[in-house]
Every structure is written in C-alpha cells, then in structure tokens.
Design an enzyme around this catalytic site. Structure first.
Site, PDB file in Angstrom:
ATOM      1  N   SER A 171       5.000   8.905  10.603  1.00 14.07           N
ATOM      2  CA  SER A 171       3.878   8.315   9.885  1.00 14.07           C
ATOM      3  C   SER A 171       4.211   8.140   8.415  1.00 14.07           C
ATOM      4  O   SER A 171       5.087   8.824   7.869  1.00 14.07           O
ATOM      5  CB  SER A 171       2.652   9.229  10.040  1.00 14.07           C
ATOM      6  N   LYS A 172       3.511   7.219   7.759  1.00 12.04           N
ATOM      7  CA  LYS A 172       3.666   7.048   6.313  1.00 12.04           C
ATOM      8  C   LYS A 172       3.359   8.342   5.578  1.00 12.04           C
ATOM      9  O   LYS A 172       3.831   8.572   4.465  1.00 12.04           O
ATOM     10  CB  LYS A 172       2.736   5.943   5.798  1.00 12.04           C
ATOM     11  N   ARG A 173       2.556   9.202   6.200  1.00  9.90           N
ATOM     12  CA  ARG A 173       2.168  10.455   5.555  1.00  9.90           C
ATOM     13  C   ARG A 173       3.216  11.551   5.706  1.00  9.90           C
ATOM     14  O   ARG A 173       3.142  12.573   5.040  1.00  9.90           O
ATOM     15  CB  ARG A 173       0.818  10.929   6.109  1.00  9.90           C
ATOM     16  N   THR A 203       0.853  -1.189   0.000  1.00 15.43           N
ATOM     17  CA  THR A 203       0.000   0.000   0.000  1.00 15.43           C
ATOM     18  C   THR A 203       0.886   1.235   0.000  1.00 15.43           C
ATOM     19  O   THR A 203       1.576   1.494   0.974  1.00 15.43           O
ATOM     20  CB  THR A 203      -0.912   0.030   1.240  1.00 15.43           C
TER      21      THR A 203
END
Length: 494
Positions: free
Chosen positions: A262-264, A18
């Site tokens: 975070s991935k963000r 993802t």
C-alpha cells in the site's frame, strides 16, 4: 515503422499527484516506458489531477522530479508538450463536459436522481436476496413526469453510463481471454452531482483523444475494464475515439505478510529509496523483476538490455513479492558496475551536511578519492558511505561500544603495543606491508590475522567491520594511525 493497418504503439503513464510516489507506481511507469521503447513507440505522461481535495502542486512537482531522477523520458506530456495538450486533466474540464453532453444526447448516458440512502437500501436488499448489489438501473428509463418530480424535490442528479445488455469479452495482454457478464457490470457514474467528471469518464476519454493503443496498468483496475470497453464503443460511435486499446493488467506487488503493498507502507515510498542512496538503475532493475525477467539466469541488467527484450506477453500475472534484501543486493551490484569517477560523484551528497558528521574543512578530497575504489565494493546503498569513511575525516574515531567490547579482550593492550612497533617500522606506501606488520604482531602473541587485526581496526576506525583495513590505514596515514593506537592503549589502561 508501423504499417498503415497497424497503428504505432502509444502508451500512457497517468498518475495522480497525491502524496509521495510509490514503488508500485514506478513499476507501472517502468513497464510502460520499456514497452514504448521496445516498439519505438510513444510514451504519453499525463497527470490525472481532477480530485482537488487530494491533489497538490507539491506532489505534481515531486512526480516530475521523480520521473527525471529515475531516468524516464516521455514523448508527450508536462514540460515536453505535444499534439494533445494540455496533459493535466484539471485543464481539460470543458472537454469532459462536452463529451458527457454528447453521451447524454445519444442515449449512452442518463441522469440518475437516486439518493445515497436509496442506493444503500436497494443494495442491501439485493445482497440479502443473493443478487448482484451494483446499481439496479432505477433511473434508466424515467418518464418526463418522474424527472419533473425529482427536480421539484430539489434532487441534483449524477450522470451514469448505460451499460449494454451483453457479455463483454477481451484478451488481456497479461492474463489472456476474460469474460464479464452483464449482471456483474452495472451502469456506473461518470459525472458527479456537482458537475465534476469522474475517473471513469476522464481516463478513457483522454486515452481515446490521445489515441492510446495499449493500456498497461495495475491489476486493481481490471474490474473497470469492461465498463471502459463499453464506453469506448460509444465514443467510437460518436466519432470521438478511433479504436479500443489493448489492455494488460500488471500483477499486484505484495509487501509484508503477502498483503498488497500500500501507499501507506513505509517500504513503498520512492523517497525512502532516494534518501537511502539507491541508484535509479538498481531500483528499476529490481522493480522490473516484479512480474518479468530478462532470462532465468540473469538478474542484473541495464535498462537498455531490458527495453531491448521487454515483451508484455512475458509478464507473469501472479502477484510479485517485494523483497527489500534482494532489492539491496541488486543495487549493490549496480554500485559495483559504476566507474569509480561516477561512483565518487554519486556519493557526494552523503559526504557533506546534513549527512556528514565532520566539519567541511576536515574533508580531504585526496583521501576520499584514494579510498573510494575500496568503498565501492562494500556498499549496498550510497548512504552507507558516510559511516564507512568517517574515520578518515573526524579528529577521533567514533567508538561503537559493542564493537569495542567485542574486540578489546584480555591481552589486547599487549597486542596493540606490538602492532604499534611493527607498524612504526613498516613501509607505508604498501597495504601489503601493513598487513605483514599486523600479521607479525599476531604471531608474536599466538594469534591469526583475523584475531590480531580486530583490535587494530576498532582502535583506528571505531568499528569491527568496515572497509579493507590495510588500505584504510594507508589512506589515513602513519601519524594518525599510530596516534589512534596510542589513544586506544590509553583507554584500555585507564
């Protein structure tokens, strides 16, 4: 070689495809890879792609490409195969359905018909009463009549695992002994109402079937460990699992403001580091320091040195903060450790379109190889090479206006004229001779070398900082250097 009583080490790295891979994911892969290498064990690379709404083939391809770029090799998994294939969970659905059925038949799991609204209402009531708000076991022991009534209402059940009414204690390889009481570990879902298996089922089932001995994963998954241990015990009873693996939960990687990375967060993207020209070995060296160290006084080391020394017991359980400046500094050290030929080859992508601002025909291989050893000592990341050498291949330097203003003070025109005369007469086979020429020009005007060379540097390269000036002049050549000094003089006197 492992004895008959001590199974060989088998670890796994099992990301979901993802989005872009992130540095926390890479740190987890690194520690598993190093642990397997250290113990001459097996690394299983498994793809957890059961979430059709979020998983993508593009991300799957990117994951494999990233693993290869980082230099990780795996013993079982995609592109390699192995005795427990397939290694993509989306291709193992029949297996999960079979295991869920066996858990139901043996009474380790049951069908839960509670609606989301009912669950929310009861959880809110539990919170208001100061009780744990997890699932309350409402459907644990339904009668046949109750089941019939729910079915008649058109309810579609999920499948829940029946947690034993006992305290679960285990020794975490990073955190030591941990204990979870039953009221804090309620029954949990393992199959959705549509029949799709959940992570809570597929992850431990695959670990069991693939005979994983050690599970090294992020701290965020720690709360699920007692549930998985209970499931392992059920799987052992059913003859599906042979053992309960040992668990080690790796510390959080923190970003800005001491918040979990975070991935963000932009700085978490692995692609960002690839695009900027981090070396895989430099990035991995830094990531290994997020929770582990080779020794108190050695930050720079190879992956061979890491794998030889890596012990999961040495991992610090406290959160580790990601420091981009330190990451860059470590990468710079690894750039300097490359042999020059390797360095020149790794810079190649940034010396041509779309990164290079010069025309392909203006690139001079001989000049590049001449300047490369000097550039290698200056870079933090490989992408910086473009701006450092553009003066060699562009028809004219690109002037950084603040640099021009800073360097071209009153009297710079007179200094440049003198420097031109001295450079005209200098020996252009020696950077030391060029240095003496500029030094002499400075002395003529009462300036030390640092002040004297600044206008020359900006006239020739367009910037106040860059590669060693006199080596740069030698590579650029006498004719182009003098022409650029002339052009700067013309600009100053226009």
């Amino acid at each position: 070689m492992a004895s008959a009583s001590v199974p060989a080490v088998r670890v796994r790295f099992c990301p979901s495809p993802t989005g872009n891979p992130h540095v926390g994911l890479v740190r987890t892969a690194l520690f598993n890879w190093a642990f397997a290498k250290h113990h001459q064990g097996t690394l299983v690379f498994r793809i957890e792609d059961t979430d059709a709404a979020r998983d993508s083939e593009e991300s799957y391809t990117q994951l494999l490409d990233s693993m290869r770029w980082l230099g990780f090799d795996w013993d079982e998994g995609p592109e390699v195969g192995g005795p427990h294939a397939p290694y993509r969970q989306s291709q193992r659905m029949d297996l999960y359905k079979e295991v869920a059925g066996k858990l139901l038949d043996a009474g380790h799991a049951y069908r839960c018909y509670c609606s989301q609204e009912e669950l929310d209402t009861r959880r809110e009531a539990a919170r208001a009463a100061g009780r744990p708000s997890g699932y309350d076991g409402h459907c644990r022991d339904l009668t046949a009549e109750q089941v019939e009534e729910y079915v008649a209402q058109g309810r579609t059940p999920i499948v829940r695992f029946r947690m034993p009414d006992e305290t679960i204690t285990f020794t975490d390889l990073v955190r030591g002994e941990l204990t979870f009481t039953p009221e804090n570990v309620p029954d949990y879902g393992i199959v959705r109402a549509n029949g799709a298996p959940l992570y809570t089922l597929v992850n431990p089932v695959d670990d069991a079937l693939m005979e994983i001995t050690h599970v090294l994963r992020g701290e965020d998954l720690l709360s699920s460990t007692p549930r998985q241990i209970a499931l392992y015990k059920a799987l052992i009873e059913l003859g599906i699992a042979k053992q309960i693996p040992q668990f080690g939960h790796l510390p959080y990687v923190m970003g800005e403001g001491n918040k979990k990375l975070s991935k963000r967060d932009p700085q978490s993207s692995l692609n960002l580091y690839r695009e900027r020209g981090f070396l895989p070995e430099g990035l991995l060296n830094y990531l290994s320091l997020l929770g582990w160290s080779l020794s108190a006084d050695q930050d720079i080391f190879t992956m061979d040195e890491m794998t030889a020394a890596f012990d999961i017991a040495d991992v610090n359980p406290n959160p580790a903060r990601f420091d981009l400046k330190k990451c860059e500094a470590i990468n710079a050290d690894h750039i300097r450790l490359l042999d020059v030929k390797d360095f020149t080859e790794r810079c190649a992508p940034w010396l041509k379109a779309p990164f290079a601002p010069w025309a392909p025909e203006d690139f001079d291989e001989a000049k590049w190889h001449a300047i490369a050893p000097h550039a290698q000592t200056r870079l933090k990341v490989l992408s910086e090479i473009t701006d450092n050498v553009d003066f060699l291949f562009l028809p004219e330097p690109v002037f950084d206006e603040p640099s021009w203003t800073k360097a071209m003070k009153e009297g710079s025109d007179a200094l440049l004229r003198t420097a031109r005369e001295k450079l005209q007469a200098a020996d252009w086979t020696s950077p030391e001779s060029l240095k003496e020429a500029v030094l002499a020009a400075g002395e003529t005007h009462g300036l030390k070398l640092g002040k004297a060379q600044a206008p020359v540097r900006v006239a020739v390269t367009g910037r106040t900082v860059g590669l060693p000036l006199f080596e740069s002049l030698e590579v650029l050549g006498k004719e182009k250097t003098l022409a650029r000094v002339d052009a700067a003089l013309a600009r100053l006197t226009a």
